[in-house]
Enzyme design. Structure first.
Site, PDB file in Angstrom:
ATOM      1  N   ILE A   8      16.480  13.631 -12.301  1.00 17.06           N
ATOM      2  CA  ILE A   8      17.553  13.384 -12.100  1.00 17.06           C
ATOM      3  C   ILE A   8      17.969  12.954 -10.582  1.00 17.06           C
ATOM      4  CG2 ILE A   8      19.811  14.894 -11.967  1.00 17.06           C
ATOM      5  CD1 ILE A   8      18.935  14.766 -14.637  1.00 17.06           C
ATOM      6  N   GLY A  54      20.171  29.786  -9.443  1.00 16.33           N
ATOM      7  CA  GLY A  54      19.639  28.583  -8.900  1.00 16.33           C
ATOM      8  C   GLY A  54      20.752  27.570  -8.400  1.00 16.33           C
ATOM      9  N   LEU A  71      22.142  26.654  -5.866  1.00 19.13           N
ATOM     10  CA  LEU A  71      21.989  25.971  -4.350  1.00 19.13           C
ATOM     11  C   LEU A  71      21.032  24.754  -4.716  1.00 19.13           C
ATOM     12  CD1 LEU A  71      22.246  28.175  -1.337  1.00 19.13           C
ATOM     13  CD2 LEU A  71      24.094  27.409  -2.928  1.00 19.13           C
ATOM     14  N   ARG A 101      18.453  32.128  -2.103  1.00 17.95           N
ATOM     15  CA  ARG A 101      18.441  31.998  -0.667  1.00 17.95           C
ATOM     16  C   ARG A 101      19.981  31.726  -0.477  1.00 17.95           C
ATOM     17  NH1 ARG A 101      18.004  25.959  -0.561  1.00 17.95           N
ATOM     18  NH2 ARG A 101      18.033  25.219  -2.514  1.00 17.95           N
ATOM     19  N   ASP A 141      17.491  37.028  -7.017  1.00 16.69           N
ATOM     20  CA  ASP A 141      16.436  36.614  -7.474  1.00 16.69           C
ATOM     21  C   ASP A 141      16.145  36.875  -8.958  1.00 16.69           C
ATOM     22  OD1 ASP A 141      13.543  36.493  -8.232  1.00 16.69           O
ATOM     23  OD2 ASP A 141      12.790  37.533  -6.433  1.00 16.69           O
ATOM     24  N   GLN A 196      19.343  21.373  -6.720  1.00 23.17           N
ATOM     25  CA  GLN A 196      19.631  19.938  -6.988  1.00 23.17           C
ATOM     26  C   GLN A 196      20.769  19.848  -8.007  1.00 23.17           C
ATOM     27  OE1 GLN A 196      17.026  16.793  -8.549  1.00 23.17           O
ATOM     28  NE2 GLN A 196      18.283  15.419  -7.849  1.00 23.17           N
ATOM     29  N   TYR A 213       4.349  23.605 -15.198  1.00 20.41           N
ATOM     30  CA  TYR A 213       5.675  23.458 -15.294  1.00 20.41           C
ATOM     31  C   TYR A 213       6.244  23.305 -16.760  1.00 20.41           C
ATOM     32  CZ  TYR A 213      10.472  21.311 -14.592  1.00 20.41           C
ATOM     33  OH  TYR A 213      12.007  21.023 -14.635  1.00 20.41           O
ATOM     34  N   ASP A 228      21.740  32.517  -5.963  1.00 22.97           N
ATOM     35  CA  ASP A 228      20.389  32.023  -5.572  1.00 22.97           C
ATOM     36  C   ASP A 228      19.787  32.877  -4.688  1.00 22.97           C
ATOM     37  OD1 ASP A 228      19.721  28.507  -5.548  1.00 22.97           O
ATOM     38  OD2 ASP A 228      18.348  29.816  -4.395  1.00 22.97           O
TER      39      ASP A 228
HETATM   40  P1  NAD Z   1      15.776  22.847  -7.662  1.00 21.43           P
HETATM   41  O1  NAD Z   1      14.333  23.225  -7.259  1.00 21.43           O
HETATM   42  O2  NAD Z   1      16.652  21.833  -6.982  1.00 21.43           O
HETATM   43  O3  NAD Z   1      16.821  24.031  -7.651  1.00 21.43           O
HETATM   44  C1  NAD Z   1      16.242  25.428  -8.153  1.00 21.43           C
HETATM   45  C2  NAD Z   1      17.087  26.508  -7.487  1.00 21.43           C
HETATM   46  O4  NAD Z   1      16.339  27.623  -7.796  1.00 21.43           O
HETATM   47  C3  NAD Z   1      16.573  26.408  -5.876  1.00 21.43           C
HETATM   48  O5  NAD Z   1      17.750  26.494  -5.136  1.00 21.43           O
HETATM   49  C4  NAD Z   1      15.819  27.671  -5.559  1.00 21.43           C
HETATM   50  O6  NAD Z   1      16.303  28.299  -4.268  1.00 21.43           O
HETATM   51  C5  NAD Z   1      16.115  28.511  -6.756  1.00 21.43           C
HETATM   52  N1  NAD Z   1      15.395  29.616  -6.972  1.00 21.43           N
HETATM   53  C6  NAD Z   1      13.871  29.727  -7.229  1.00 21.43           C
HETATM   54  N2  NAD Z   1      13.217  30.637  -7.256  1.00 21.43           N
HETATM   55  C7  NAD Z   1      14.058  31.519  -7.648  1.00 21.43           C
HETATM   56  C8  NAD Z   1      14.265  32.900  -7.881  1.00 21.43           C
HETATM   57  N3  NAD Z   1      13.045  33.858  -8.159  1.00 21.43           N
HETATM   58  N4  NAD Z   1      15.471  33.351  -8.136  1.00 21.43           N
HETATM   59  C9  NAD Z   1      16.820  32.922  -8.027  1.00 21.43           C
HETATM   60  N5  NAD Z   1      16.676  31.594  -7.679  1.00 21.43           N
HETATM   61  C10 NAD Z   1      15.660  30.709  -7.321  1.00 21.43           C
HETATM   62  O7  NAD Z   1      15.872  22.401  -9.300  1.00 21.43           O
HETATM   63  P2  NAD Z   1      16.826  21.631  -9.810  1.00 21.43           P
HETATM   64  O8  NAD Z   1      16.366  20.372 -10.021  1.00 21.43           O
HETATM   65  O9  NAD Z   1      18.302  21.973  -9.681  1.00 21.43           O
HETATM   66  O10 NAD Z   1      16.621  22.149 -11.479  1.00 21.43           O
HETATM   67  C11 NAD Z   1      17.531  22.917 -12.252  1.00 21.43           C
HETATM   68  C12 NAD Z   1      17.048  23.365 -13.645  1.00 21.43           C
HETATM   69  O11 NAD Z   1      16.600  21.777 -14.261  1.00 21.43           O
HETATM   70  C13 NAD Z   1      15.485  23.810 -13.728  1.00 21.43           C
HETATM   71  O12 NAD Z   1      15.355  24.541 -14.621  1.00 21.43           O
HETATM   72  C14 NAD Z   1      14.561  22.491 -13.934  1.00 21.43           C
HETATM   73  O13 NAD Z   1      13.293  22.522 -14.504  1.00 21.43           O
HETATM   74  C15 NAD Z   1      15.515  21.716 -14.730  1.00 21.43           C
HETATM   75  N6  NAD Z   1      15.321  20.169 -14.431  1.00 21.43           N
HETATM   76  C16 NAD Z   1      15.380  19.364 -13.512  1.00 21.43           C
HETATM   77  C17 NAD Z   1      14.968  17.958 -13.396  1.00 21.43           C
HETATM   78  C18 NAD Z   1      15.284  17.344 -12.278  1.00 21.43           C
HETATM   79  O14 NAD Z   1      15.177  16.052 -12.050  1.00 21.43           O
HETATM   80  N7  NAD Z   1      16.170  17.837 -11.363  1.00 21.43           N
HETATM   81  C19 NAD Z   1      14.585  17.520 -14.520  1.00 21.43           C
HETATM   82  C20 NAD Z   1      14.270  18.226 -15.791  1.00 21.43           C
HETATM   83  C21 NAD Z   1      14.560  19.495 -15.759  1.00 21.43           C
HETATM   84  N1  SER Z   2      12.519  16.105 -12.139  1.00 17.81           N
HETATM   85  C1  SER Z   2      11.670  17.161 -12.810  1.00 17.81           C
HETATM   86  C2  SER Z   2      10.132  17.143 -12.098  1.00 17.81           C
HETATM   87  O1  SER Z   2       9.701  16.169 -11.544  1.00 17.81           O
HETATM   88  C3  SER Z   2      11.368  16.907 -14.374  1.00 17.81           C
HETATM   89  O2  SER Z   2      11.551  18.003 -14.968  1.00 17.81           O
HETATM   90  O3  SER Z   2       9.609  18.187 -12.035  1.00 17.81           O
END
Ligand code: NAD
Ligand code: SER
Length: 338
Positions: free
Chosen positions: A191, A26, A28, A54, A71, A30, A161, A52
């Site tokens: 975040i 993952g 690419l 993509r 994937d 956030q 989720y 990733d």
């Molecule tokens: P995001 O959605 O920005 O990035 C997720 C990445 O996973 C994407 O680039 C997507 O292309 C990739 N992806 C999706 N399906 C896939 C697959 N089958 N195989 C490979 N890659 C795949 O998410 P994020 O915000 O970077 O979150 C990263 C982690 O942190 C996640 O586990 C999320 O649950 C957790 N998290 C994020 C936040 C937040 O606010 N950003 C908060 C709590 C927890």
């Molecule tokens: N920022 C995330 C969401 O809103 C929390 O895990 O899904």
């Protein structure tokens, strides 16, 4: 002689306990995009494989250092990438987040659970050193005491989720106790960051508002003005992730489920803070279906376990984050002509 032997043992122990070849899934997304850059700066670009599903849109990651399309539901592909690069540690950031998760619950279960099981299983088979498996404030539900959410309340989330995040914590703990795998994770709050847009969560308004403020001086916010959620600025998120993964294993009592706090504010307070920098900025509050998800999550977080066990301490509060976000994002928007 005894001294040398002891020293050799310590060095060997240090070597075998130091992450040296890292895979970020993952990458690419956030968090993954900024985490990969931070890990490359720390461990060497060639030692951090970004992966990733993509490959578009992040040339700085795809072209500088190893990148693989992968994937996480494809076990054979993960195995071949891990073997090709001799990976010893994984930061597993690939997931579907909360808002998209309610649109596509079956896909969310598949990616979040099958993906994690594949990663843990391969890590077990290949005797990898360490796996980071992020959790979320989404593990909490409407019955959780909201102010603050304790470290260990009963977990009854109402989103798919959240269900996958509770299950992911339990699966990680199972691999620790059953197989001795070193799995670690935090419950990230929402975040906030300027480099990569968020991927479909409920806390996305706290990022979108900055783009809208700089571009249009107006934002239509999809949660109520009085909605308070736990949030964190990206530099703190990266710091926490790396600090936990580098922490001494013996100091950890918890492993996959650390509560983690940065700051908490209402959507109205965030808008007011932005107005201090952009006086003609206006914000309307028009809650949509994501309000229900936001209402099921706590307002503040008790993160004393993280503070006590690995010295967690955030650096950014609302005013510091807002000032830095506006300046970094406006620079990026000018550069990218956004
Ligand atoms: P995001 O959605 O920005 O990035 C997720 C990445 O996973 C994407 O680039 C997507 O292309 C990739 N992806 C999706 N399906 C896939 C697959 N089958 N195989 C490979 N890659 C795949 O998410 P994020 O915000 O970077 O979150 C990263 C982690 O942190 C996640 O586990 C999320 O649950 C957790 N998290 C994020 C936040 C937040 O606010 N950003 C908060 C709590 C927890
Ligand atoms: N920022 C995330 C969401 O809103 C929390 O895990 O899904």
């Amino acid at each position: 002689m005894a001294y040398n032997a002891a020293l050799a043992e310590v060095e060997e122990d240090q070597l075998t306990n130091t992450m040296s070849r890292i895979l970020v899934t993952g990458a690419l997304g956030q968090i993954g995009s900024e985490l990969t850059l931070a890990l490359r700066a720390r461990y060497g670009a060639q030692n951090v494989v970004a992966a990733d599903i993509r490959s578009e849109g992040k040339e700085d990651l795809v072209n500088v250092g190893p990148f693989e399309r992968l994937d996480v539901t494809d076990m054979d592909r993960i195995k071949s990438v891990i073997d090709q690069y001799h990976v010893d540690s994984i930061f597993h950031m690939a997931a579907i987040l909360s808002a998209v998760g309610e649109e596509k619950p079956q896909l969310t279960w598949k990616v979040n659970m099958e993906g994690l099981l594949n990663i843990l299983e391969i890590a077990r088979e290949r005797h990898l050193l360490r796996v980071f498996s992020p959790s979320s404030i989404a593990v909490f539900g409407p019955e959780t005491p909201p102010d603050p959410a304790p470290q260990a309340p009963p977990l009854h989330p109402t989103t798919m989720y959240g269900v996958t995040k509770v299950s992911g914590e339990l699966l990680g703990e199972y691999y620790i106790h059953r197989f001795g795998l070193d799995v670690r994770g935090v419950r990230y709050p929402g975040i906030i960051s300027s480099a990569t847009r968020p991927g479909g969560g409920t806390t996305d308004y706290a990022v979108e508002i900055f783009y809208a403020a700089l571009k249009n001086k107006h934002y239509e916010c999809f949660v109520r003005e009085d909605t308070v959620l736990p949030m964190m600025y990206m530099p703190d998120c990266i710091k926490a992730t790396i600090e936990l993964m580098e922490a001494d294993h013996d100091s950890l009592v918890h492993h996959c489920d650390f509560n983690l706090a940065g700051m908490s504010f209402s959507a109205g307070e965030l808008a007011a803070e932005i107005t201090k920098h952009i006086p003609d900025f206006t914000c309307e509050f028009k809650p949509d279906k994501r309000q229900e998800i936001a209402d099921s999550w706590p307002r503040t977080i008790d993160d004393s376990a993280a503070r006590n066990e690995w010295g967690w301490e955030p650096s950014y509060d609302l005013p510091a984050m807002t000032a830095d976000m506006l300046s970094s994002l406006s620079e990026r928007m000018t550069r990218a002509k956004l």
